[in-house]
Design a protein around this motif. Sequence first.
Motif, PDB file in Angstrom:
ATOM      1  N   SER A 267     -16.180  53.824  92.742  1.00 53.68           N
ATOM      2  CA  SER A 267     -16.606  55.218  92.930  1.00 53.68           C
ATOM      3  C   SER A 267     -15.909  56.142  91.933  1.00 53.68           C
ATOM      4  O   SER A 267     -16.520  57.095  91.435  1.00 53.68           O
ATOM      5  CB  SER A 267     -16.389  55.669  94.369  1.00 53.68           C
ATOM      6  OG  SER A 267     -15.049  55.511  94.764  1.00 53.68           O
ATOM      7  N   THR A 268     -14.652  55.871  91.610  1.00 52.68           N
ATOM      8  CA  THR A 268     -13.969  56.661  90.580  1.00 52.68           C
ATOM      9  C   THR A 268     -14.673  56.495  89.243  1.00 52.68           C
ATOM     10  O   THR A 268     -14.887  57.462  88.512  1.00 52.68           O
ATOM     11  CB  THR A 268     -12.492  56.230  90.458  1.00 52.68           C
ATOM     12  OG1 THR A 268     -11.843  56.487  91.704  1.00 52.68           O
ATOM     13  CG2 THR A 268     -11.780  56.986  89.352  1.00 52.68           C
ATOM     14  N   ASN A 269     -15.050  55.279  88.925  1.00 51.65           N
ATOM     15  CA  ASN A 269     -15.782  55.015  87.686  1.00 51.65           C
ATOM     16  C   ASN A 269     -17.117  55.769  87.677  1.00 51.65           C
ATOM     17  O   ASN A 269     -17.513  56.327  86.652  1.00 51.65           O
ATOM     18  CB  ASN A 269     -16.007  53.512  87.534  1.00 51.65           C
ATOM     19  CG  ASN A 269     -16.309  53.114  86.126  1.00 51.65           C
ATOM     20  OD1 ASN A 269     -15.611  53.509  85.200  1.00 51.65           O
ATOM     21  ND2 ASN A 269     -17.349  52.328  85.951  1.00 51.65           N
ATOM     22  N   ALA A 270     -17.786  55.798  88.817  1.00 50.13           N
ATOM     23  CA  ALA A 270     -19.053  56.537  88.907  1.00 50.13           C
ATOM     24  C   ALA A 270     -18.837  58.020  88.640  1.00 50.13           C
ATOM     25  O   ALA A 270     -19.623  58.658  87.936  1.00 50.13           O
ATOM     26  CB  ALA A 270     -19.687  56.323  90.282  1.00 50.13           C
ATOM     27  N   LEU A 271     -17.763  58.577  89.187  1.00 53.90           N
ATOM     28  CA  LEU A 271     -17.488  59.998  88.952  1.00 53.90           C
ATOM     29  C   LEU A 271     -17.089  60.259  87.499  1.00 53.90           C
ATOM     30  O   LEU A 271     -17.400  61.305  86.945  1.00 53.90           O
ATOM     31  CB  LEU A 271     -16.378  60.486  89.875  1.00 53.90           C
ATOM     32  CG  LEU A 271     -16.782  60.702  91.317  1.00 53.90           C
ATOM     33  CD1 LEU A 271     -15.572  61.117  92.141  1.00 53.90           C
ATOM     34  CD2 LEU A 271     -17.874  61.737  91.438  1.00 53.90           C
ATOM     35  N   TRP A 272     -16.398  59.344  86.892  1.00 51.99           N
ATOM     36  CA  TRP A 272     -15.902  59.533  85.531  1.00 51.99           C
ATOM     37  C   TRP A 272     -17.014  59.377  84.483  1.00 51.99           C
ATOM     38  O   TRP A 272     -17.029  60.061  83.479  1.00 51.99           O
ATOM     39  CB  TRP A 272     -14.774  58.546  85.268  1.00 51.99           C
ATOM     40  CG  TRP A 272     -14.074  58.754  83.977  1.00 51.99           C
ATOM     41  CD1 TRP A 272     -14.242  58.005  82.842  1.00 51.99           C
ATOM     42  CD2 TRP A 272     -13.127  59.760  83.650  1.00 51.99           C
ATOM     43  NE1 TRP A 272     -13.447  58.480  81.842  1.00 51.99           N
ATOM     44  CE2 TRP A 272     -12.745  59.570  82.309  1.00 51.99           C
ATOM     45  CE3 TRP A 272     -12.553  60.810  84.358  1.00 51.99           C
ATOM     46  CZ2 TRP A 272     -11.823  60.375  81.670  1.00 51.99           C
ATOM     47  CZ3 TRP A 272     -11.639  61.614  83.719  1.00 51.99           C
ATOM     48  CH2 TRP A 272     -11.286  61.394  82.393  1.00 51.99           C
ATOM     49  N   HIS A 273     -17.962  58.467  84.745  1.00 52.72           N
ATOM     50  CA  HIS A 273     -18.903  58.063  83.699  1.00 52.72           C
ATOM     51  C   HIS A 273     -20.373  58.368  83.964  1.00 52.72           C
ATOM     52  O   HIS A 273     -21.205  58.022  83.121  1.00 52.72           O
ATOM     53  CB  HIS A 273     -18.769  56.561  83.438  1.00 52.72           C
ATOM     54  CG  HIS A 273     -17.434  56.168  82.914  1.00 52.72           C
ATOM     55  ND1 HIS A 273     -17.001  56.486  81.655  1.00 52.72           N
ATOM     56  CD2 HIS A 273     -16.420  55.487  83.509  1.00 52.72           C
ATOM     57  CE1 HIS A 273     -15.782  56.003  81.471  1.00 52.72           C
ATOM     58  NE2 HIS A 273     -15.402  55.409  82.580  1.00 52.72           N
ATOM     59  N   THR A 274     -20.710  58.936  85.102  1.00 50.64           N
ATOM     60  CA  THR A 274     -22.140  59.099  85.407  1.00 50.64           C
ATOM     61  C   THR A 274     -22.464  60.530  85.829  1.00 50.64           C
ATOM     62  O   THR A 274     -21.593  61.365  86.021  1.00 50.64           O
ATOM     63  CB  THR A 274     -22.589  58.148  86.539  1.00 50.64           C
ATOM     64  OG1 THR A 274     -22.118  58.642  87.788  1.00 50.64           O
ATOM     65  CG2 THR A 274     -22.106  56.722  86.310  1.00 50.64           C
TER      66      THR A 274
END
Length: 113
Positions: free
Chosen positions: A32-39
């Motif tokens: 979910s952190t990756n989703a917030l950072w990259h999407t």
Amino acid sequence: MAEAIPLLRRWVRLLLVDELAEAFELIVSEYSTNALWHTASSRPGGRIRAELHISRQQTRLTVLDDGPVLARTDQSADPDEHGRGLLVADSYAGDIGEYDCADGHATWALIRR
């Protein structure tokens, strides 16, 4: 939207009261952190969705985001501080993957019992 990450960790902990809870808490946090950072999920109106499929043989977590955005132009992010979380999260899973879907992108991890 960052407040969603602790909520997702608690949700996983409530649903998985066995030895897999800690692994999936880490995985949902990183995905979910990756989703917030990259999407586009980090934009106003953005969403992150999570699904858990639990059976006697395996548990699969899928995190869905709103799909890609243009590359970040934030040059202040230290590359040594980013990128390892997914490697750690993925090391807990037996299988991992990702796919594009009609309204975004999905990343999943599966652990067999």
